[in-house]
Design a protein around this motif. Structure first.
Motif, PDB file in Angstrom:
ATOM      1  N   ALA A   1      -6.026   2.084  -8.107  1.00 46.21           N
ATOM      2  CA  ALA A   1      -5.896   0.980  -7.148  1.00 46.21           C
ATOM      3  C   ALA A   1      -5.497   1.528  -5.773  1.00 46.21           C
ATOM      4  O   ALA A   1      -6.024   1.091  -4.741  1.00 46.21           O
ATOM      5  CB  ALA A   1      -4.871  -0.036  -7.648  1.00 46.21           C
ATOM      6  N   ALA A   2      -4.578   2.503  -5.753  1.00 47.39           N
ATOM      7  CA  ALA A   2      -4.149   3.106  -4.488  1.00 47.39           C
ATOM      8  C   ALA A   2      -5.327   3.808  -3.804  1.00 47.39           C
ATOM      9  O   ALA A   2      -5.441   3.816  -2.573  1.00 47.39           O
ATOM     10  CB  ALA A   2      -3.013   4.098  -4.736  1.00 47.39           C
ATOM     11  N   ARG A   3      -6.221   4.391  -4.598  1.00 48.05           N
ATOM     12  CA  ARG A   3      -7.409   5.043  -4.039  1.00 48.05           C
ATOM     13  C   ARG A   3      -8.321   4.030  -3.361  1.00 48.05           C
ATOM     14  O   ARG A   3      -8.911   4.303  -2.311  1.00 48.05           O
ATOM     15  CB  ARG A   3      -8.182   5.766  -5.143  1.00 48.05           C
ATOM     16  N   LEU A   4      -8.434   2.850  -3.965  1.00 52.68           N
ATOM     17  CA  LEU A   4      -9.266   1.801  -3.357  1.00 52.68           C
ATOM     18  C   LEU A   4      -8.669   1.376  -2.014  1.00 52.68           C
ATOM     19  O   LEU A   4      -9.367   1.258  -1.011  1.00 52.68           O
ATOM     20  CB  LEU A   4      -9.365   0.592  -4.290  1.00 52.68           C
ATOM     21  N   GLN A   5      -7.344   1.158  -2.028  1.00 50.04           N
ATOM     22  CA  GLN A   5      -6.677   0.739  -0.784  1.00 50.04           C
ATOM     23  C   GLN A   5      -6.826   1.796   0.300  1.00 50.04           C
ATOM     24  O   GLN A   5      -7.158   1.486   1.445  1.00 50.04           O
ATOM     25  CB  GLN A   5      -5.192   0.485  -1.034  1.00 50.04           C
ATOM     26  N   ARG A   6      -6.597   3.055  -0.070  1.00 51.56           N
ATOM     27  CA  ARG A   6      -6.694   4.113   0.933  1.00 51.56           C
ATOM     28  C   ARG A   6      -8.115   4.231   1.459  1.00 51.56           C
ATOM     29  O   ARG A   6      -8.355   4.374   2.653  1.00 51.56           O
ATOM     30  CB  ARG A   6      -6.256   5.465   0.356  1.00 51.56           C
ATOM     31  N   GLY A   7      -9.100   4.171   0.553  1.00 54.44           N
ATOM     32  CA  GLY A   7     -10.504   4.286   0.972  1.00 54.44           C
ATOM     33  C   GLY A   7     -10.863   3.210   1.978  1.00 54.44           C
ATOM     34  O   GLY A   7     -11.488   3.484   3.007  1.00 54.44           O
TER      35      GLY A   7
END
Ligand code: AMP
Ligand code: FE
Ligand code: FE
Ligand code: ZN
Length: 286
Positions: free
Chosen positions: A101-107
């Protein structure tokens, strides 16, 4: 002849370009006897890889966990390879879901920064490019290539792009927590490319000693991001701390130039990983 063992590869379940079935077939064609599938923060590739396993090839189910050392300011990101852990261990499953989920937000935030500078990249298109796999910066790099802004993934990771100007941190798993959760799930943690200075800041040897005391099993020494001197240093450190050493390609398909089997692991180290594990069994076919 010694078996050829490659313990670090990526599929389309994260930022590789071969699907898990294509990956295991390519591993057999490359003459490997053992291959580990180690996608970023997911076990989604395990089942399809297993279903397609060619005769004579052994599959080590694993993952590469996005971790963080919070003992310095600013904190440092690092990667742990986790082998043969129980994919249903609840705490670990929950941490992996948080990181994805953090990867989605960062992306999405990186794309917003790019767009604010007038760079025409589209988040929905990048998500589609990831095809449901764990999203990573290589997927954003592909969008920069498609837009004609850079020619290669390497260039996209340069300082003007994802390497610095448009680099944003994400939330990762605390590295001590990760070692504990991997071991609790019957897995075996190995520090991936610990001296890869070309990727950014690296952790001090003192941290590696603390991780060894906390349950770390090994260090990846032979990796394309390590110079010969760095490989030798990692071997020396592992010997001092009683850790095993691995070598692996960190194959990403066409997102990188390195080929399967470019670096390999000695049978004794591999056997130690299998012996220390109790989460899932290593699987052989044929
Ligand atoms: P992320 O996990 O989203 O932070 O992106 C890191 C991933 O980008 C790594 O797993 C590699 O696949 C890739 N990567 C990192 N540095 C480079 C580089 N200099 N050139 C090409 N790919 C890179
Ligand atoms: Fe990657
Ligand atoms: Fe890595
Ligand atoms: Zn990797």
């Amino acid at each position: 002849m010694l078996p050829r063992i490659d313990l670090h590869t990526h599929s389309t379940a994260s930022d590789g370009t071969l699907s898990p079935p294509q990956l295991v077939r390519a591993a057999a064609e490359a003459g490997l006897d053992v291959v580990a599938i180690t996608d970023h923060d997911t076990t989604a590739g395990w089942e399809p890889a297993l279903q397609a396993l060619p005769g004579g090839l052994r599959l080590v189910r694993g993952a590469e966990l996005s971790c963080r050392w919070n003992g310095v300011e600013p904190s440092l990101p690092l990667h742990l390879l986790a082998y043969l852990f129980d994919p249903d261990a609840p705490e670990l499953v929950a941490e992996l879901a948080l990181v994805r989920a953090a990867r989605l937000q960062r992306g999405e935030r990186i794309v917003a920064l790019l767009r604010a500078d007038g760079i025409d990249v589209s988040w929905p298109e990048i998500l589609a490019g990831a095809g449901g796999g764990t999203v990573g910066r290589p997927h954003i790099a592909q969008a920069l290539i498609r837009a004609g802004l850079v020619a290669t993934t390497t260039e996209a990771f340069g300082p003007d792009w994802l390497g610095e100007r448009y680099r944003l941190p994400k939330e990762d798993i605390d590295v001590f927590q990760a070692v504990r959760l991997i071991r609790a799930a019957g897995g075996v943690p190995v520090f991936a490319h610990p001296r890869a200075t070309r990727r950014g800041r690296i952790v001090p040897d003192e941290l590696i000693a603390e991780l060894a005391a906390a349950g770390l099993a090994g260090l990846e020494a032979d990796h394309e991001d390590h110079s010969p001197a760095e490989r030798a240093h990692v071997r020396g450190l592992a010997a001092d701390l009683g850790l095993l050493v691995t070598g692996s390609s960190d194959f990403h398909g066409t997102h990188k130039t390195v080929q399967l089997g470019a670096f390999t692991t000695a049978p004794e180290a591999y056997e130690r990983i299998v012996a220390e594990s109790s989460g899932v069994v290593e699987v052989a076919s044929g």
